[in-house]
Design an enzyme around this catalytic site. Structure first.
Site, PDB file in Angstrom:
ATOM      1  N   GLU A  36       0.862  -1.185   0.093  1.00  0.00           N
ATOM      2  CA  GLU A  36      -0.024   0.020  -0.061  1.00  0.00           C
ATOM      3  C   GLU A  36       0.858   1.278   0.153  1.00  0.00           C
ATOM      4  OE1 GLU A  36      -3.142   0.441  -0.419  1.00  0.00           O
ATOM      5  OE2 GLU A  36      -3.675  -1.684  -0.630  1.00  0.00           O
ATOM      6  N   CYS A 191     -13.386   1.651 -15.211  1.00  0.00           N
ATOM      7  CA  CYS A 191     -13.993   2.852 -14.924  1.00  0.00           C
ATOM      8  C   CYS A 191     -12.889   3.759 -14.819  1.00  0.00           C
ATOM      9  CB  CYS A 191     -14.688   2.896 -13.422  1.00  0.00           C
ATOM     10  SG  CYS A 191     -15.739   4.462 -13.519  1.00  0.00           S
ATOM     11  N   CYS A 198     -17.997   0.918 -20.063  1.00  0.00           N
ATOM     12  CA  CYS A 198     -19.159   0.966 -19.289  1.00  0.00           C
ATOM     13  C   CYS A 198     -19.896  -0.452 -19.628  1.00  0.00           C
ATOM     14  CB  CYS A 198     -20.216   2.028 -19.396  1.00  0.00           C
ATOM     15  SG  CYS A 198     -19.375   3.361 -18.754  1.00  0.00           S
ATOM     16  N   CYS A 201     -19.106  -3.003 -17.365  1.00  0.00           N
ATOM     17  CA  CYS A 201     -19.239  -2.625 -15.777  1.00  0.00           C
ATOM     18  C   CYS A 201     -20.323  -3.413 -15.069  1.00  0.00           C
ATOM     19  CB  CYS A 201     -19.324  -1.235 -15.617  1.00  0.00           C
ATOM     20  SG  CYS A 201     -19.559  -0.678 -13.915  1.00  0.00           S
ATOM     21  N   CYS A 207     -25.437   2.902 -12.312  1.00  0.00           N
ATOM     22  CA  CYS A 207     -24.724   4.018 -12.391  1.00  0.00           C
ATOM     23  C   CYS A 207     -25.415   5.295 -12.759  1.00  0.00           C
ATOM     24  CB  CYS A 207     -23.654   3.970 -13.399  1.00  0.00           C
ATOM     25  SG  CYS A 207     -22.241   5.186 -13.557  1.00  0.00           S
TER      26      CYS A 207
END
Length: 336
Positions: A36, A191, A198, A201, A207
DNA sequence: AAATCGGGGTG
DNA sequence: CACCCAGATTT
């Protein structure tokens, strides 16, 4: 919406998300934390090799804590944002002193280099804590999902959207790792900032930006990045006959903090004054872009006879020892 | 709230 | 070329 989103995302992540990255398949907070920190503002493809080298050299947080800071910086060299390396080392020592990583996002966020988003990522991946990360991916994904059109340059809007993000997390804590990974996989793979996919997705039906035909407009960010300019002259002093290089260590804060570089000067006259009799060989200038700075570097190469120190600060470093010295990316390229 | 801090990938 | 990236810290 709040009930439908997480299950769709979790199911999609388990089937179509990323699973093969080196820091996947573990809930070891050390490995998750290391990944991270490296991934802050840094793309996966860039991090992979660094992560593997770090893990090979420092298999545990204790070994990282026990290492000299200079060795950590040398391993980090080229990855950028060097305060991360300094904080990484300090954090490892804090964790070693604590006897292990804290198990909540709030406690994790008290450690050096761990901010609110990174703390939540570690807590979600390792301890199933039901709080949302809030990186660039999440801002984009959720701004579109919710058709959130406030300007994300402001802290007020960021706080508001983040609160919405927390309201979307799965009901079952055990789903938090897949959910958190899914948010990032969605943002990185489908995205995307430009030309999002899309059609593929998993939450296109939810959305609101898509329903309103506004996917391309969101998220809104008006903050304009304006870069300053700087010009510097770089003294590449090569000792004869062994080819040693005169290197100086940068200060603990500022650009390239803690790394080793060729001496930098604001003007060529300042550089020449250090080596009055030397013939300077001009090398092609280097354009180096930092987030807030366009930096034009002018390397000047010169030979040096003898063991004497040409400058009060720095040291001669023979080629065989270069790997132990953390150098910034443009210098690594210049010497290659 | 704004500035600082890298380097590379992308359209 | 501008914009973005598994942001945090300092001013």
């Amino acid at each position: 919406m709040n009930e439908d989103f997480a299950p769709l995302l979790v199911a999609w992540q388990r089937q179509h998300g990323r699973h093969g990255l080196p820091w996947h398949g573990t809930r070891d907070p050390y490995r998750v934390w290391l990944s991270e920190i490296m991934l802050q503002q840094t793309q996966v493809a860039t991090v992979r090799a660094y992560y593997l080298r770090f893990l090979a050299r420092f298999p545990t947080v204790g070994e990282l804590a026990a290492a000299p800071l200079d060795e950590v910086l040398a391993l980090w060299a080229g990855l950028g944002y060097y305060s991360r390396a300094r904080n990484l080392h300090a954090c490892a020592q804090a964790v070693a002193a604590l006897g292990g990583f804290p198990r909540t996002a709030a406690a994790l966020a008290e450690l050096p280099g761990i901010g609110p988003s990174t703390a939540r990522a570690i807590a979600a991946f390792c301890f199933d804590e039901r709080l949302s990360i809030f990186d660039g991916n999440v801002q984009r994904v959720l701004a579109r999902l919710l058709a959130f059109d406030e300007d994300l340059s402001g802290t007020r809007a960021v706080r508001a959207l983040w609160a919405q993000a927390d309201a979307l997390v799965p009901a079952r804590a055990a789903d938090m790792p897949a959910y958190t990974q899914g948010l990032m996989d969605l943002g990185a793979g489908l995205c995307t900032p430009r030309s999002p996919d899309c059609a593929a997705c998993p939450v296109a039906s939810l959305c609101q930006a898509r329903a309103q035909g506004r996917v391309g407009e969101l998220p809104r960010k008006t903050k304009k990045l304006k870069r300053g300019r700087r010009e510097s002259w770089w003294l590449w002093l090569r000792r004869e006959p062994d080819g040693a290089l005169w290197l100086q260590q940068r200060a603990a804060t500022g650009i390239w903090a803690g790394l080793w570089t060729l001496p930098l000067f604001d003007t060529e006259a300042d550089l020449q004054a250090v080596v009055p009799g030397a013939v300077l060989e001009p090398l092609p200038q280097i354009q180096h872009a930092l987030t807030h700075l366009d930096w034009c570097l002018h390397p000047r190469r010169a030979a040096w006879q003898g063991q004497a120190a040409p400058l009060p600060e720095g040291r001669w470093v023979a080629p065989a020892d270069w790997p132990a010295y953390g150098m910034p990316a443009p210098l690594q390229k210049l010497l290659a």
